[in-house]
Design an enzyme around this catalytic site. Structure first.
Site: not given
Length: 518
Positions: A54, A84, A196, A280, A283, A329, A415
Protein backbone atom coordinates in the site's frame (compact mmCIF):
# COMPACT_ATOMS: atom_id res chain seq x y z
CA UNK A 1 17.64 35.49 11.17
CA UNK A 2 18.74 32.39 13.12
CA UNK A 3 18.64 29.11 11.22
CA UNK A 4 16.59 26.27 12.67
CA UNK A 5 18.46 23.01 12.14
CA UNK A 6 16.09 20.06 11.72
CA UNK A 7 17.74 16.91 13.00
CA UNK A 8 14.82 14.54 12.53
CA UNK A 9 14.52 14.06 16.28
CA UNK A 10 12.76 16.93 18.01
CA UNK A 11 11.08 20.19 17.11
CA UNK A 12 11.03 22.51 20.16
CA UNK A 13 7.68 24.08 20.94
CA UNK A 14 9.22 27.54 20.88
CA UNK A 15 10.37 27.10 17.28
CA UNK A 16 6.98 25.78 16.21
CA UNK A 17 5.21 28.72 17.86
CA UNK A 18 7.67 31.18 16.31
CA UNK A 19 6.64 30.05 12.83
CA UNK A 20 3.12 31.28 13.58
CA UNK A 21 4.24 34.90 13.75
CA UNK A 22 7.36 35.35 11.63
CA UNK A 23 9.31 33.85 8.70
CA UNK A 24 11.85 31.20 9.62
CA UNK A 25 14.91 29.70 7.96
CA UNK A 26 15.60 25.99 8.24
CA UNK A 27 18.35 23.58 7.29
CA UNK A 28 18.43 19.79 7.31
CA UNK A 29 21.08 18.36 9.60
CA UNK A 30 23.33 15.59 8.23
CA UNK A 31 21.60 13.15 10.57
CA UNK A 32 18.22 14.02 9.03
CA UNK A 33 19.62 13.53 5.52
CA UNK A 34 20.86 10.10 6.51
CA UNK A 35 17.46 9.20 7.94
CA UNK A 36 15.74 10.30 4.74
CA UNK A 37 18.14 8.39 2.50
CA UNK A 38 17.89 5.23 4.57
CA UNK A 39 14.09 5.18 4.45
CA UNK A 40 14.07 6.05 0.76
CA UNK A 41 16.26 3.05 0.01
CA UNK A 42 13.57 0.78 1.47
CA UNK A 43 10.93 2.26 -0.82
CA UNK A 44 13.14 1.89 -3.87
CA UNK A 45 13.86 -1.74 -3.02
CA UNK A 46 10.16 -2.54 -2.90
CA UNK A 47 8.47 -0.28 -5.44
CA UNK A 48 8.76 -2.95 -8.17
CA UNK A 49 7.68 -5.86 -5.96
CA UNK A 50 5.14 -8.22 -7.44
CA UNK A 51 3.17 -8.21 -4.19
CA UNK A 52 1.01 -5.13 -3.59
CA UNK A 53 2.42 -2.76 -0.96
CA UNK A 54 0.00 0.00 0.00
CA UNK A 55 1.18 3.45 -0.95
CA UNK A 56 4.19 2.13 -2.82
CA UNK A 57 2.73 0.30 -5.83
CA UNK A 58 -1.03 0.37 -5.27
CA UNK A 59 -3.92 2.78 -5.50
CA UNK A 60 -5.36 4.46 -2.42
CA UNK A 61 -8.38 4.08 -0.17
CA UNK A 62 -10.86 1.66 -1.77
CA UNK A 63 -8.30 1.19 -4.57
CA UNK A 64 -5.71 -0.21 -2.16
CA UNK A 65 -5.84 -3.62 -3.83
CA UNK A 66 -5.32 -2.21 -7.32
CA UNK A 67 -1.72 -2.83 -8.42
CA UNK A 68 -0.16 0.03 -10.36
CA UNK A 69 2.42 -0.60 -13.08
CA UNK A 70 5.95 0.67 -12.25
CA UNK A 71 5.95 3.09 -15.19
CA UNK A 72 2.75 4.71 -13.81
CA UNK A 73 3.95 5.34 -10.25
CA UNK A 74 5.00 8.94 -10.85
CA UNK A 75 1.69 9.73 -12.52
CA UNK A 76 -0.11 8.04 -9.62
CA UNK A 77 1.57 10.30 -7.05
CA UNK A 78 0.81 13.49 -9.00
CA UNK A 79 -2.79 12.41 -9.53
CA UNK A 80 -3.13 11.82 -5.80
CA UNK A 81 -2.08 15.37 -4.97
CA UNK A 82 -4.14 17.19 -7.60
CA UNK A 83 -7.27 15.09 -7.00
CA UNK A 84 -7.17 15.78 -3.26
CA UNK A 85 -6.77 19.55 -3.66
CA UNK A 86 -10.51 19.96 -3.14
CA UNK A 87 -10.61 22.32 -0.16
CA UNK A 88 -13.09 25.18 0.06
CA UNK A 89 -13.68 28.26 2.18
CA UNK A 90 -11.42 31.04 3.38
CA UNK A 91 -7.67 30.51 3.22
CA UNK A 92 -5.84 29.56 6.39
CA UNK A 93 -3.74 32.38 7.88
CA UNK A 94 -0.15 32.66 6.69
CA UNK A 95 1.24 31.72 10.10
CA UNK A 96 -0.73 28.48 10.15
CA UNK A 97 0.43 27.58 6.61
CA UNK A 98 4.03 28.41 7.48
CA UNK A 99 3.84 26.11 10.49
CA UNK A 100 2.22 23.39 8.34
CA UNK A 101 5.26 23.53 6.02
CA UNK A 102 7.63 23.34 8.97
CA UNK A 103 5.76 20.44 10.55
CA UNK A 104 5.56 18.49 7.32
CA UNK A 105 9.30 18.94 6.73
CA UNK A 106 10.12 17.94 10.33
CA UNK A 107 7.93 14.86 10.15
CA UNK A 108 9.45 13.76 6.84
CA UNK A 109 12.91 14.28 8.34
CA UNK A 110 12.05 11.74 11.01
CA UNK A 111 12.99 9.19 8.36
CA UNK A 112 9.88 7.01 8.34
CA UNK A 113 8.08 8.31 5.24
CA UNK A 114 10.41 7.19 2.49
CA UNK A 115 10.72 10.43 0.51
CA UNK A 116 13.89 11.55 -1.23
CA UNK A 117 16.25 14.08 0.30
CA UNK A 118 15.54 16.24 -2.76
CA UNK A 119 11.87 16.51 -1.87
CA UNK A 120 12.68 17.58 1.69
CA UNK A 121 15.15 20.14 0.34
CA UNK A 122 12.45 21.53 -1.95
CA UNK A 123 10.08 21.96 1.01
CA UNK A 124 12.84 23.75 2.92
CA UNK A 125 13.46 26.10 -0.02
CA UNK A 126 9.81 27.18 -0.20
CA UNK A 127 9.70 27.62 3.57
CA UNK A 128 12.90 29.67 3.62
CA UNK A 129 11.53 31.93 0.89
CA UNK A 130 8.36 32.38 2.97
CA UNK A 131 6.43 31.54 -0.19
CA UNK A 132 3.26 30.15 1.34
CA UNK A 133 0.63 28.06 -0.49
CA UNK A 134 -2.97 29.21 -0.38
CA UNK A 135 -4.68 26.51 1.69
CA UNK A 136 -8.50 26.54 2.04
CA UNK A 137 -9.54 25.95 5.64
CA UNK A 138 -12.42 23.54 4.97
CA UNK A 139 -12.44 20.03 3.55
CA UNK A 140 -10.64 17.85 6.10
CA UNK A 141 -12.46 15.19 8.12
CA UNK A 142 -9.26 14.26 9.96
CA UNK A 143 -9.28 10.67 8.74
CA UNK A 144 -6.02 9.98 6.89
CA UNK A 145 -4.96 13.16 8.57
CA UNK A 146 -5.67 16.39 6.70
CA UNK A 147 -5.79 15.23 3.10
CA UNK A 148 -7.32 18.26 1.38
CA UNK A 149 -5.34 20.98 3.23
CA UNK A 150 -2.08 19.09 2.78
CA UNK A 151 -2.82 18.54 -0.92
CA UNK A 152 -3.10 22.31 -1.37
CA UNK A 153 0.16 22.66 0.54
CA UNK A 154 1.83 20.13 -1.75
CA UNK A 155 0.55 21.68 -4.99
CA UNK A 156 3.16 24.43 -4.85
CA UNK A 157 5.97 21.88 -4.95
CA UNK A 158 4.53 20.69 -8.26
CA UNK A 159 4.40 24.24 -9.61
CA UNK A 160 0.61 24.28 -9.38
CA UNK A 161 -1.96 26.12 -7.30
CA UNK A 162 -1.47 29.55 -5.79
CA UNK A 163 0.83 31.03 -3.17
CA UNK A 164 1.28 34.23 -1.20
CA UNK A 165 4.70 35.82 -1.55
CA UNK A 166 5.64 39.28 -0.34
CA UNK A 167 2.01 39.95 0.50
CA UNK A 168 0.82 39.15 -3.05
CA UNK A 169 -1.13 36.15 -4.31
CA UNK A 170 0.26 34.61 -7.49
CA UNK A 171 0.44 31.33 -9.35
CA UNK A 172 2.93 28.93 -7.79
CA UNK A 173 4.62 28.48 -11.17
CA UNK A 174 5.24 32.21 -11.40
CA UNK A 175 6.55 32.39 -7.83
CA UNK A 176 8.89 29.45 -8.47
CA UNK A 177 10.34 31.16 -11.53
CA UNK A 178 10.60 34.55 -9.83
CA UNK A 179 12.23 33.23 -6.66
CA UNK A 180 14.11 30.36 -8.32
CA UNK A 181 12.37 27.78 -6.20
CA UNK A 182 12.47 24.09 -7.11
CA UNK A 183 9.44 22.23 -8.43
CA UNK A 184 9.53 18.46 -8.16
CA UNK A 185 8.28 15.42 -10.00
CA UNK A 186 6.95 13.09 -7.35
CA UNK A 187 8.18 9.53 -7.21
CA UNK A 188 6.82 6.42 -5.49
CA UNK A 189 5.27 7.06 -2.06
CA UNK A 190 6.05 10.81 -2.09
CA UNK A 191 2.59 12.20 -2.85
CA UNK A 192 1.08 10.00 -0.18
CA UNK A 193 3.75 11.08 2.33
CA UNK A 194 2.93 14.73 1.63
CA UNK A 195 -0.81 14.20 2.07
CA UNK A 196 -1.01 11.76 4.97
CA UNK A 197 -0.56 13.34 8.39
CA UNK A 198 -2.07 15.71 10.94
CA UNK A 199 0.04 18.77 10.14
CA UNK A 200 -2.92 21.07 9.38
CA UNK A 201 -4.90 20.38 12.55
CA UNK A 202 -1.64 20.29 14.51
CA UNK A 203 -0.58 23.74 13.26
CA UNK A 204 -3.93 25.16 14.35
CA UNK A 205 -3.66 23.29 17.68
CA UNK A 206 -0.25 24.84 18.41
CA UNK A 207 -1.84 28.25 17.91
CA UNK A 208 -4.84 27.31 20.07
CA UNK A 209 -2.77 26.17 23.03
CA UNK A 210 -0.35 29.10 22.82
CA UNK A 211 -3.17 31.65 22.61
CA UNK A 212 -5.25 29.90 25.27
CA UNK A 213 -2.47 30.28 27.83
CA UNK A 214 -2.36 34.01 27.12
CA UNK A 215 -6.12 34.30 27.64
CA UNK A 216 -5.91 32.31 30.88
CA UNK A 217 -3.17 34.56 32.26
CA UNK A 218 -5.25 37.65 31.59
CA UNK A 219 -8.40 36.01 32.96
CA UNK A 220 -6.54 35.59 36.25
CA UNK A 221 -5.56 39.26 36.13
CA UNK A 222 -9.08 40.37 35.20
CA UNK A 223 -10.50 38.28 38.04
CA UNK A 224 -8.13 39.94 40.52
CA UNK A 225 -9.04 43.42 39.29
CA UNK A 226 -12.75 42.60 39.55
CA UNK A 227 -12.27 41.43 43.13
CA UNK A 228 -10.68 44.81 43.84
CA UNK A 229 -13.46 46.65 42.00
CA UNK A 230 -16.25 44.79 43.81
CA UNK A 231 -14.56 44.86 47.23
CA UNK A 232 -14.45 41.08 47.14
CA UNK A 233 -12.97 38.77 49.73
CA UNK A 234 -9.57 37.08 49.41
CA UNK A 235 -10.56 34.32 51.84
CA UNK A 236 -11.64 31.90 49.04
CA UNK A 237 -8.03 31.90 47.84
CA UNK A 238 -6.55 30.83 51.15
CA UNK A 239 -4.02 28.04 50.64
CA UNK A 240 -5.62 26.00 53.44
CA UNK A 241 -8.88 25.74 51.52
CA UNK A 242 -7.14 24.39 48.44
CA UNK A 243 -4.94 22.12 50.49
CA UNK A 244 -7.96 20.02 51.38
CA UNK A 245 -9.16 19.87 47.74
CA UNK A 246 -5.82 19.93 45.98
CA UNK A 247 -6.67 19.99 42.28
CA UNK A 248 -3.45 21.33 40.74
CA UNK A 249 -5.16 23.93 38.55
CA UNK A 250 -7.17 25.35 41.43
CA UNK A 251 -4.14 25.40 43.74
CA UNK A 252 -2.12 27.29 41.11
CA UNK A 253 -4.94 29.74 40.38
CA UNK A 254 -5.48 30.55 44.05
CA UNK A 255 -1.74 31.12 44.48
CA UNK A 256 -1.77 33.45 41.47
CA UNK A 257 -4.65 35.48 42.87
CA UNK A 258 -2.91 35.80 46.23
CA UNK A 259 0.15 37.14 44.44
CA UNK A 260 -1.85 39.59 42.34
CA UNK A 261 -3.79 40.89 45.35
CA UNK A 262 -0.86 41.04 47.79
CA UNK A 263 -0.50 44.36 49.63
CA UNK A 264 -3.91 45.59 48.46
CA UNK A 265 -5.12 48.65 50.36
CA UNK A 266 -8.58 48.08 48.85
CA UNK A 267 -8.78 44.61 50.38
CA UNK A 268 -7.51 45.92 53.69
CA UNK A 269 -10.09 48.72 53.69
CA UNK A 270 -13.09 46.38 53.88
CA UNK A 271 -11.61 43.44 55.75
CA UNK A 272 -14.29 43.65 58.49
CA UNK A 273 -17.19 44.85 56.33
CA UNK A 274 -19.58 42.10 57.43
CA UNK A 275 -20.28 40.64 54.00
CA UNK A 276 -20.33 36.87 54.45
CA UNK A 277 -19.74 35.48 50.96
CA UNK A 278 -19.20 36.74 47.42
CA UNK A 279 -21.06 35.43 44.35
CA UNK A 280 -19.71 32.28 42.75
CA UNK A 281 -18.16 34.22 39.85
CA UNK A 282 -15.66 35.65 42.36
CA UNK A 283 -15.53 32.99 45.04
CA UNK A 284 -15.09 30.07 42.64
CA UNK A 285 -12.41 31.54 40.37
CA UNK A 286 -9.84 28.92 41.46
CA UNK A 287 -12.16 26.02 40.61
CA UNK A 288 -13.23 27.37 37.21
CA UNK A 289 -9.95 28.92 36.08
CA UNK A 290 -8.22 25.86 37.48
CA UNK A 291 -10.17 23.51 35.24
CA UNK A 292 -9.27 25.63 32.23
CA UNK A 293 -5.64 25.59 33.34
CA UNK A 294 -5.63 21.80 33.48
CA UNK A 295 -7.38 21.46 30.12
CA UNK A 296 -4.77 23.69 28.52
CA UNK A 297 -1.96 21.66 30.07
CA UNK A 298 -3.46 18.40 28.84
CA UNK A 299 -3.92 19.94 25.41
CA UNK A 300 -0.32 21.12 25.45
CA UNK A 301 0.90 17.64 26.32
CA UNK A 302 -1.10 16.13 23.45
CA UNK A 303 0.20 18.70 20.99
CA UNK A 304 3.75 18.27 22.27
CA UNK A 305 3.57 14.52 21.65
CA UNK A 306 2.16 15.10 18.16
CA UNK A 307 4.95 17.55 17.27
CA UNK A 308 7.51 14.74 17.15
CA UNK A 309 5.21 11.94 16.03
CA UNK A 310 5.10 10.18 12.67
CA UNK A 311 1.55 10.38 11.31
CA UNK A 312 2.14 9.01 7.83
CA UNK A 313 0.85 5.72 6.36
CA UNK A 314 2.37 3.35 5.53
CA UNK A 315 5.36 3.92 7.81
CA UNK A 316 8.87 2.81 6.91
CA UNK A 317 11.12 1.11 9.47
CA UNK A 318 14.50 1.03 7.70
CA UNK A 319 16.34 -1.00 10.36
CA UNK A 320 13.82 -3.82 9.88
CA UNK A 321 13.35 -3.31 6.13
CA UNK A 322 9.65 -3.10 7.03
CA UNK A 323 6.72 -1.13 5.58
CA UNK A 324 3.77 -1.17 7.97
CA UNK A 325 0.25 0.13 7.39
CA UNK A 326 -1.56 1.48 10.41
CA UNK A 327 -3.70 4.34 11.65
CA UNK A 328 -1.18 6.87 12.94
CA UNK A 329 -2.79 9.55 10.78
CA UNK A 330 -6.09 9.49 12.70
CA UNK A 331 -6.78 12.84 14.32
CA UNK A 332 -8.66 11.59 17.41
CA UNK A 333 -6.01 12.66 19.98
CA UNK A 334 -5.97 16.22 18.70
CA UNK A 335 -9.72 16.32 18.15
CA UNK A 336 -10.42 15.36 21.76
CA UNK A 337 -7.84 17.83 23.10
CA UNK A 338 -9.22 20.69 21.00
CA UNK A 339 -12.80 19.94 21.99
CA UNK A 340 -11.79 19.96 25.65
CA UNK A 341 -10.03 23.30 25.16
CA UNK A 342 -13.08 24.80 23.45
CA UNK A 343 -15.22 23.76 26.43
CA UNK A 344 -12.65 25.04 28.94
CA UNK A 345 -12.27 28.43 27.23
CA UNK A 346 -16.05 28.76 26.93
CA UNK A 347 -16.30 28.25 30.68
CA UNK A 348 -13.55 30.82 31.21
CA UNK A 349 -15.40 33.35 29.04
CA UNK A 350 -18.69 32.52 30.75
CA UNK A 351 -17.45 33.23 34.28
CA UNK A 352 -15.76 36.40 33.02
CA UNK A 353 -19.09 37.58 31.60
CA UNK A 354 -20.74 36.89 34.97
CA UNK A 355 -18.14 39.06 36.67
CA UNK A 356 -18.81 41.85 34.16
CA UNK A 357 -22.51 41.62 35.02
CA UNK A 358 -21.65 41.89 38.71
CA UNK A 359 -19.60 45.02 37.97
CA UNK A 360 -22.46 46.86 36.22
CA UNK A 361 -25.10 45.76 38.73
CA UNK A 362 -25.45 48.10 41.74
CA UNK A 363 -26.74 45.23 43.85
CA UNK A 364 -23.39 43.51 43.64
CA UNK A 365 -21.37 45.89 45.78
CA UNK A 366 -22.03 48.88 47.96
CA UNK A 367 -19.74 51.11 45.92
CA UNK A 368 -20.87 50.03 42.46
CA UNK A 369 -23.15 52.20 40.34
CA UNK A 370 -25.43 51.06 37.54
CA UNK A 371 -23.52 50.76 34.29
CA UNK A 372 -20.16 51.79 35.76
CA UNK A 373 -20.72 55.44 34.83
CA UNK A 374 -20.51 58.49 37.12
CA UNK A 375 -23.88 59.71 35.81
CA UNK A 376 -26.20 56.72 35.27
CA UNK A 377 -29.30 57.52 33.25
CA UNK A 378 -27.71 60.34 31.32
CA UNK A 379 -24.97 57.90 30.28
CA UNK A 380 -25.19 54.14 29.66
CA UNK A 381 -21.57 53.39 30.55
CA UNK A 382 -20.67 49.73 30.26
CA UNK A 383 -24.19 48.38 29.83
CA UNK A 384 -23.82 47.56 26.14
CA UNK A 385 -20.22 46.40 26.55
CA UNK A 386 -21.69 43.75 28.83
CA UNK A 387 -24.27 42.91 26.18
CA UNK A 388 -21.42 42.41 23.72
CA UNK A 389 -19.73 40.05 26.16
CA UNK A 390 -22.97 38.11 26.55
CA UNK A 391 -23.28 37.78 22.78
CA UNK A 392 -19.71 36.50 22.47
CA UNK A 393 -20.21 33.95 25.23
CA UNK A 394 -23.33 32.68 23.49
CA UNK A 395 -21.24 32.11 20.35
CA UNK A 396 -18.68 30.26 22.45
CA UNK A 397 -21.36 27.95 23.82
CA UNK A 398 -22.47 26.99 20.32
CA UNK A 399 -18.88 26.39 19.19
CA UNK A 400 -18.17 24.31 22.31
CA UNK A 401 -20.27 21.44 20.98
CA UNK A 402 -17.63 18.74 20.43
CA UNK A 403 -16.64 17.88 16.87
CA UNK A 404 -15.00 14.62 17.92
CA UNK A 405 -18.32 12.91 18.65
CA UNK A 406 -19.24 13.12 14.98
CA UNK A 407 -18.08 10.84 12.18
CA UNK A 408 -19.12 10.63 8.53
CA UNK A 409 -17.70 7.66 6.61
CA UNK A 410 -15.87 8.59 3.39
CA UNK A 411 -14.01 6.86 0.57
CA UNK A 412 -16.69 4.24 0.01
CA UNK A 413 -16.58 3.19 3.67
CA UNK A 414 -12.82 2.60 3.75
CA UNK A 415 -12.46 5.62 6.02
CA UNK A 416 -15.39 4.51 8.13
CA UNK A 417 -14.56 6.41 11.32
CA UNK A 418 -13.13 9.90 11.04
CA UNK A 419 -11.99 12.35 13.71
CA UNK A 420 -13.16 15.80 12.56
CA UNK A 421 -9.90 16.98 14.14
CA UNK A 422 -9.39 19.96 11.83
CA UNK A 423 -12.85 21.30 12.59
CA UNK A 424 -12.28 20.74 16.32
CA UNK A 425 -9.04 22.74 16.11
CA UNK A 426 -10.48 25.52 13.97
CA UNK A 427 -13.49 26.13 16.19
CA UNK A 428 -11.34 25.92 19.33
CA UNK A 429 -9.29 28.77 17.92
CA UNK A 430 -12.50 30.73 17.29
CA UNK A 431 -13.47 30.17 20.93
CA UNK A 432 -10.06 31.38 22.11
CA UNK A 433 -10.50 34.60 20.10
CA UNK A 434 -13.96 35.19 21.55
CA UNK A 435 -12.77 34.48 25.10
CA UNK A 436 -9.87 36.89 24.62
CA UNK A 437 -12.33 39.65 23.74
CA UNK A 438 -14.59 38.88 26.72
CA UNK A 439 -11.64 38.97 29.12
CA UNK A 440 -10.59 42.28 27.56
CA UNK A 441 -14.02 43.72 28.33
CA UNK A 442 -13.76 42.54 31.93
CA UNK A 443 -10.36 44.21 32.28
CA UNK A 444 -11.85 47.55 31.19
CA UNK A 445 -14.92 47.18 33.42
CA UNK A 446 -12.88 46.22 36.48
CA UNK A 447 -10.54 49.20 36.03
CA UNK A 448 -13.59 51.45 35.68
CA UNK A 449 -14.96 50.09 38.97
CA UNK A 450 -11.66 50.85 40.68
CA UNK A 451 -11.77 54.40 39.28
CA UNK A 452 -15.26 54.90 40.74
CA UNK A 453 -14.28 54.02 44.30
CA UNK A 454 -14.79 57.11 46.44
CA UNK A 455 -11.67 56.32 48.49
CA UNK A 456 -9.30 55.51 45.61
CA UNK A 457 -7.33 53.03 47.73
CA UNK A 458 -4.47 51.28 45.93
CA UNK A 459 -5.02 47.78 44.51
CA UNK A 460 -2.62 44.94 45.18
CA UNK A 461 0.87 45.09 43.73
CA UNK A 462 0.13 42.88 40.72
CA UNK A 463 -3.35 44.27 40.17
CA UNK A 464 -2.01 47.83 40.32
CA UNK A 465 0.52 47.08 37.59
CA UNK A 466 -2.27 45.65 35.44
CA UNK A 467 -4.47 48.68 36.11
CA UNK A 468 -1.72 51.07 34.99
CA UNK A 469 -1.12 49.05 31.82
CA UNK A 470 -4.81 49.23 30.93
CA UNK A 471 -5.06 52.93 31.68
CA UNK A 472 -1.97 53.67 29.59
CA UNK A 473 -3.96 52.54 26.56
CA UNK A 474 -7.60 53.20 27.45
CA UNK A 475 -8.74 56.17 29.58
CA UNK A 476 -11.53 56.03 32.13
CA UNK A 477 -15.04 56.28 30.68
CA UNK A 478 -16.26 59.57 32.16
CA UNK A 479 -19.08 60.03 29.65
CA UNK A 480 -20.47 57.93 26.82
CA UNK A 481 -18.31 57.48 23.74
CA UNK A 482 -18.15 54.79 21.04
CA UNK A 483 -16.96 51.70 22.91
CA UNK A 484 -15.77 49.68 19.93
CA UNK A 485 -12.29 51.29 19.80
CA UNK A 486 -11.84 50.72 23.54
CA UNK A 487 -12.87 47.07 23.24
CA UNK A 488 -10.50 46.61 20.32
CA UNK A 489 -7.63 48.10 22.31
CA UNK A 490 -8.40 45.85 25.27
CA UNK A 491 -8.35 42.75 23.08
CA UNK A 492 -5.06 43.92 21.61
CA UNK A 493 -3.57 44.42 25.08
CA UNK A 494 -4.38 40.80 25.88
CA UNK A 495 -3.18 39.40 22.55
CA UNK A 496 0.13 41.27 22.79
CA UNK A 497 0.53 40.27 26.46
CA UNK A 498 1.25 43.84 27.51
CA UNK A 499 -0.74 43.56 30.74
CA UNK A 500 0.92 40.29 31.69
CA UNK A 501 4.32 41.87 30.98
CA UNK A 502 3.49 44.80 33.24
CA UNK A 503 2.45 42.47 36.07
CA UNK A 504 5.61 40.39 35.75
CA UNK A 505 7.70 43.56 35.60
CA UNK A 506 6.33 44.50 39.02
CA UNK A 507 5.95 41.08 40.65
CA UNK A 508 8.59 38.97 38.92
CA UNK A 509 8.13 36.08 36.54
CA UNK A 510 4.99 34.06 37.16
CA UNK A 511 6.13 30.41 36.85
CA UNK A 512 2.60 28.99 36.73
CA UNK A 513 1.90 31.13 33.68
CA UNK A 514 4.63 29.47 31.63
CA UNK A 515 3.53 27.06 28.93
CA UNK A 516 4.26 23.53 30.07
CA UNK A 517 4.12 21.40 26.98
CA UNK A 518 5.41 18.14 28.39
Amino acid sequence: MPILVLDGERLPWEDAARALSEPIHVRLAPAARRRLAKARAVVERHERDERPIYGINTGFGIFARTKIAPEKLRELQRNLVVSHAAGVGAALPDGIVRLMLLLKLHHLARGHSGVRVELAEALAAWLNADCLPIVPAQGSVGASGDLAPLAHLALALLGEGFVRSGGRIMAASRAAKRLRLPCVTLQAKEGLALLNGTEAMLAVAVAVVTEAWVVLCHADIAGALTIEGLLGSVTPFDARLHGVRPHPGAVATAAMLRKLLAQSAIVASHRDCGRVQDPYALRCIPAVHGVAREAIRVGAATVHCELDSVTDNPIIFPDDDAILSGGNFHGAPLAFAMDALAIALTTLASISERRIEQLINPKAAELAVMGLTPTPGLHSGFMVAHTTAAALVSECKTLAHPASVDTIPTWGGQEDHVSMGMWAARKARDVVALARQVVGIELLAACQAIDLHPRRDAPGKGAAAAYRAVRAAVPMLREDRPMAPDLGLAEQLVAEQRIKAAVEGRCGRMPEWQLRAG
